[in-house]
Design a protein around this motif. Sequence first.
Motif, PDB file in Angstrom:
ATOM      1  N   ALA A 184      -3.949  -8.487 -30.788  1.00  0.00           N
ATOM      2  CA  ALA A 184      -2.650  -9.081 -30.479  1.00  0.00           C
ATOM      3  C   ALA A 184      -1.812  -8.163 -29.598  1.00  0.00           C
ATOM      4  CB  ALA A 184      -1.910  -9.411 -31.763  1.00  0.00           C
ATOM      5  N   VAL A 185      -1.821  -6.886 -29.908  1.00  0.00           N
ATOM      6  CA  VAL A 185      -1.052  -5.920 -29.125  1.00  0.00           C
ATOM      7  C   VAL A 185      -1.569  -5.874 -27.691  1.00  0.00           C
ATOM      8  CG1 VAL A 185      -0.566  -3.464 -28.824  1.00  0.00           C
ATOM      9  CG2 VAL A 185      -0.344  -4.517 -31.068  1.00  0.00           C
ATOM     10  N   GLY A 186      -2.861  -6.056 -27.538  1.00  0.00           N
ATOM     11  CA  GLY A 186      -3.467  -6.001 -26.214  1.00  0.00           C
ATOM     12  C   GLY A 186      -3.329  -7.259 -25.393  1.00  0.00           C
ATOM     13  N   ASN A 187      -2.667  -8.283 -25.931  1.00  0.00           N
ATOM     14  CA  ASN A 187      -2.518  -9.545 -25.219  1.00  0.00           C
ATOM     15  C   ASN A 187      -1.030  -9.844 -25.035  1.00  0.00           C
ATOM     16  OD1 ASN A 187      -2.289 -12.327 -24.551  1.00  0.00           O
ATOM     17  ND2 ASN A 187      -4.282 -12.731 -25.434  1.00  0.00           N
ATOM     18  N   ALA A 188      -0.566  -9.859 -23.805  1.00  0.00           N
ATOM     19  CA  ALA A 188       0.852 -10.078 -23.511  1.00  0.00           C
ATOM     20  C   ALA A 188       1.362 -11.417 -24.038  1.00  0.00           C
ATOM     21  CB  ALA A 188       1.089  -9.996 -22.008  1.00  0.00           C
ATOM     22  N   ASP A 189       0.490 -12.417 -24.220  1.00  0.00           N
ATOM     23  CA  ASP A 189       0.910 -13.726 -24.728  1.00  0.00           C
ATOM     24  C   ASP A 189       1.322 -13.688 -26.197  1.00  0.00           C
ATOM     25  OD1 ASP A 189       0.560 -15.062 -22.307  1.00  0.00           O
ATOM     26  OD2 ASP A 189      -1.543 -15.510 -22.744  1.00  0.00           O
ATOM     27  N   PHE A 190       1.041 -12.572 -26.888  1.00  0.00           N
ATOM     28  CA  PHE A 190       1.388 -12.441 -28.299  1.00  0.00           C
ATOM     29  C   PHE A 190       2.480 -11.403 -28.545  1.00  0.00           C
ATOM     30  CE2 PHE A 190      -3.207 -13.813 -28.904  1.00  0.00           C
ATOM     31  CZ  PHE A 190      -2.886 -15.110 -29.282  1.00  0.00           C
ATOM     32  N   SER A 191       3.235 -11.025 -27.521  1.00  0.00           N
ATOM     33  CA  SER A 191       4.231  -9.959 -27.684  1.00  0.00           C
ATOM     34  C   SER A 191       5.313 -10.314 -28.702  1.00  0.00           C
ATOM     35  CB  SER A 191       4.859  -9.588 -26.344  1.00  0.00           C
ATOM     36  OG  SER A 191       5.564 -10.677 -25.802  1.00  0.00           O
ATOM     37  N   THR A 192       5.738 -11.551 -28.760  1.00  0.00           N
ATOM     38  CA  THR A 192       6.756 -11.948 -29.738  1.00  0.00           C
ATOM     39  C   THR A 192       6.178 -11.871 -31.153  1.00  0.00           C
ATOM     40  OG1 THR A 192       7.753 -13.425 -28.114  1.00  0.00           O
ATOM     41  CG2 THR A 192       8.410 -13.747 -30.410  1.00  0.00           C
ATOM     42  N   LEU A 193       4.949 -12.293 -31.312  1.00  0.00           N
ATOM     43  CA  LEU A 193       4.284 -12.200 -32.611  1.00  0.00           C
ATOM     44  C   LEU A 193       4.174 -10.744 -33.057  1.00  0.00           C
ATOM     45  CD1 LEU A 193       2.759 -13.476 -34.966  1.00  0.00           C
ATOM     46  CD2 LEU A 193       0.690 -13.395 -33.557  1.00  0.00           C
TER      47      LEU A 193
END
Length: 193
Positions: free
Chosen positions: A53-62
């Motif tokens: 998740a940390v490595g995927n910008a689409d999950f930054s809010t999560l």
Amino acid sequence: MRISPKMILTTTAAIALAACSTEAPQAAVDETSVDAMADDTAPVDSGTIVDVAVGNADFSTLVTAVTAADLAATLGSEGPFTVFAPTNDAFAKVDPDTLNALLTPEKKADLTGLLTYHVVAGELKAADVVSAITNGGGTAVLTTVQGGLLKATLDGDSVILEDEAGGKSTVILTDVEASNGVIHAIDTVVMPG
């Protein structure tokens, strides 16, 4: 506001805990549904759910939410977990004042409940979810880590999750593998009852 890996892990763990089938008669599932889900799979990543998740910008809010709820250690644990992870666009659909309030220390318990509602214990790949829907007569009931229920159904080639409030979310990316489970991205935040 930025989401931390801890937040993503919590959400993943809650989704992974969902249990799936009933004794209802088996319903036919169009083989294209399974094929379509397989076409939307992501490559394997060797890190934990939080790392992915940390490595995927689409999950930054999560990730920001997981951090605020102190769930990174939980979601980084052995697992396995299945996480139905809301994307940034999914979180953008939540009222900004509500989201900001959930990220405060005073609402940590509420945030934890929301995130763990997205996690099911165990590893459920896309094919497992479709099989559970088939075995459940068209509906799979998943028990989340939070203790609430999510209903999974098929709408054409798409898996739809319905929360306890009647809200619906579509799985938009499947089988993002992690060392301690799997992530399925969803387009709307699901809400516990």
